[in-house]
Design a protein around this motif. Sequence first.
Motif, PDB file in Angstrom:
ATOM      1  N   GLU A  68      25.327   4.705 -11.194  1.00 43.30           N
ATOM      2  CA  GLU A  68      26.478   5.025 -12.064  1.00 43.30           C
ATOM      3  C   GLU A  68      27.141   3.763 -12.598  1.00 43.30           C
ATOM      4  OE1 GLU A  68      25.840   6.514  -9.235  1.00 43.30           O
ATOM      5  OE2 GLU A  68      25.620   8.643  -9.735  1.00 43.30           O
ATOM      6  N   ILE A  69      27.234   2.734 -11.747  1.00 41.61           N
ATOM      7  CA  ILE A  69      27.804   1.465 -12.225  1.00 41.61           C
ATOM      8  C   ILE A  69      26.910   0.890 -13.315  1.00 41.61           C
ATOM      9  CG2 ILE A  69      28.312  -0.931 -11.627  1.00 41.61           C
ATOM     10  CD1 ILE A  69      29.112  -0.020  -8.871  1.00 41.61           C
ATOM     11  N   ARG A  70      25.615   0.877 -13.044  1.00 39.56           N
ATOM     12  CA  ARG A  70      24.682   0.319 -14.030  1.00 39.56           C
ATOM     13  C   ARG A  70      24.746   1.100 -15.344  1.00 39.56           C
ATOM     14  NH1 ARG A  70      21.134  -0.960  -9.212  1.00 39.56           N
ATOM     15  NH2 ARG A  70      20.747  -3.218  -9.391  1.00 39.56           N
ATOM     16  N   ALA A  71      24.790   2.421 -15.253  1.00 35.13           N
ATOM     17  CA  ALA A  71      24.851   3.236 -16.477  1.00 35.13           C
ATOM     18  C   ALA A  71      26.089   2.901 -17.288  1.00 35.13           C
ATOM     19  CB  ALA A  71      24.836   4.721 -16.112  1.00 35.13           C
ATOM     20  N   THR A 278      31.612   2.733  -2.964  1.00 32.12           N
ATOM     21  CA  THR A 278      31.129   3.950  -2.329  1.00 32.12           C
ATOM     22  C   THR A 278      30.690   4.932  -3.403  1.00 32.12           C
ATOM     23  OG1 THR A 278      31.841   5.926  -1.109  1.00 32.12           O
ATOM     24  CG2 THR A 278      33.557   4.640  -2.160  1.00 32.12           C
ATOM     25  N   SER A 279      29.743   5.751  -3.075  1.00 34.68           N
ATOM     26  CA  SER A 279      29.261   6.749  -4.041  1.00 34.68           C
ATOM     27  C   SER A 279      30.308   7.810  -4.343  1.00 34.68           C
ATOM     28  CB  SER A 279      27.979   7.404  -3.512  1.00 34.68           C
ATOM     29  OG  SER A 279      26.968   6.441  -3.333  1.00 34.68           O
ATOM     30  N   ALA A 280      31.443   7.776  -3.614  1.00 37.85           N
ATOM     31  CA  ALA A 280      32.526   8.715  -3.895  1.00 37.85           C
ATOM     32  C   ALA A 280      33.302   8.323  -5.152  1.00 37.85           C
ATOM     33  CB  ALA A 280      33.482   8.791  -2.700  1.00 37.85           C
ATOM     34  N   PHE A 281      33.042   7.130  -5.677  1.00 41.34           N
ATOM     35  CA  PHE A 281      33.706   6.733  -6.915  1.00 41.34           C
ATOM     36  C   PHE A 281      33.343   7.719  -8.023  1.00 41.34           C
ATOM     37  CE2 PHE A 281      35.135   2.065  -6.952  1.00 41.34           C
ATOM     38  CZ  PHE A 281      35.568   2.128  -5.643  1.00 41.34           C
ATOM     39  N   GLY A 285      36.225   5.093 -11.658  1.00 37.90           N
ATOM     40  CA  GLY A 285      35.967   3.957 -10.783  1.00 37.90           C
ATOM     41  C   GLY A 285      34.719   3.193 -11.179  1.00 37.90           C
ATOM     42  N   ASN A 286      33.664   3.919 -11.558  1.00 34.55           N
ATOM     43  CA  ASN A 286      32.434   3.249 -11.976  1.00 34.55           C
ATOM     44  C   ASN A 286      32.639   2.435 -13.244  1.00 34.55           C
ATOM     45  OD1 ASN A 286      30.600   4.181  -9.915  1.00 34.55           O
ATOM     46  ND2 ASN A 286      30.726   6.207 -10.837  1.00 34.55           N
TER      47      ASN A 286
END
Length: 386
Positions: A68-71, A278-281, A285-286
């Motif tokens: 998600e961050i990369r996207a 955390t993947s809860a972002f 957040g991402n």
Amino acid sequence: MDLDFLSPVSAALLESLQGLNEQSVGAGLKIHTETSGIPELDDVQVAIIGVKENRLAGTEDEFLHFDEIRASFYKLFPGNWHINIADLGDVERGDTVEDTYFAVQSLVAQLVKKDVIPVILGGSQDLIYAQYRAYDTLDQMVNLVNIDSHFDLGDAEKPISNKSYVGKIVVNKPYNLFNYSNVGYQTYFNSQHEIELMERLFFDAYRLGEVSSNVSLVEPVMRDANLVGLDLAAVSSAVVGGPYYNSPNGFDGKEICALARYAGISDKVSSFGIYEYTSAFGNLGNMLVAQVLWYFLEGVNYRTNENTTSAKKNFVKYQVPIDDEILVFFKSPVSGRWWIEIPFLANANTKLKRHTLLPCSEEDYLDACNQKIPERWYKAKRKNEI
């Protein structure tokens, strides 16, 4: 270079981003993919690495990934940049946490020696310990800056965790740490024992309110850093937007991005880590993490390389008599930034002799003219005398 620790960027992510605007960040990246392998780094200035390690944060059952961050990051548009960036993929969890540390330490050391700045997207913040240990082979004293609401000194006698890694950095050999600076601490999250210990060790600490009132206060601190870590829990929960953090106070989006840019523009910062992801972002957040990464790269692009001997020859020198000292200041005619000379002792550690100029502000110079000794100069001098 030995980059066998790295797994490629998810093929599913890359497929989902087909049709990216050709002007976007992602379109210009050198990406480690399953089909093309690890890209050549000869002309790369910054390399992004994900580290899927979070066991010492008590969230070991969570599967961590950075798609998600990369996207979010790939879809952004670069500024007028003249740097090349690679995404080297991820370090998977080792069989033990120590195995992960070894991989991170090895990768960071190799990249720094190659003059490539590693940017680590990480889980638990104890990974800073591995990031720091990468400098063991570089024959230099290290200045660590941590953007964090906690000092994370912990009890050095107990096993390392994401709340005690700084204590391990201080007491474990080899002793490479010259200075530790905390940016954004919140008093109610730190015991008086830790606050007093920071003072006794002559470390620097800047409260959240101080920095929020004047973000430029920490520009000289970042300029003197070799490595920088950012705990995402230092950001207000309202800004991150996920359920993982529950503190109403913290840096807002503009402040945390400004701090990342200061870290990037520092000529000395050779590695940067963003931790406690955390993947809860959620999407908010991402996107925030993507923009923090963007601002760090923006800073790297505008570095002036004023640490070189030739650049320092052009600095303007100012001498200020104060008490029994003569403080010597230097100002860059190019950037307008200031430094103050630290009088190292003849028997000082030879690793320190290459760092005789301490970044400071014009306000420090003006204070000295009014017979007030800059606190950071005093602390640096005292550390050298111990």
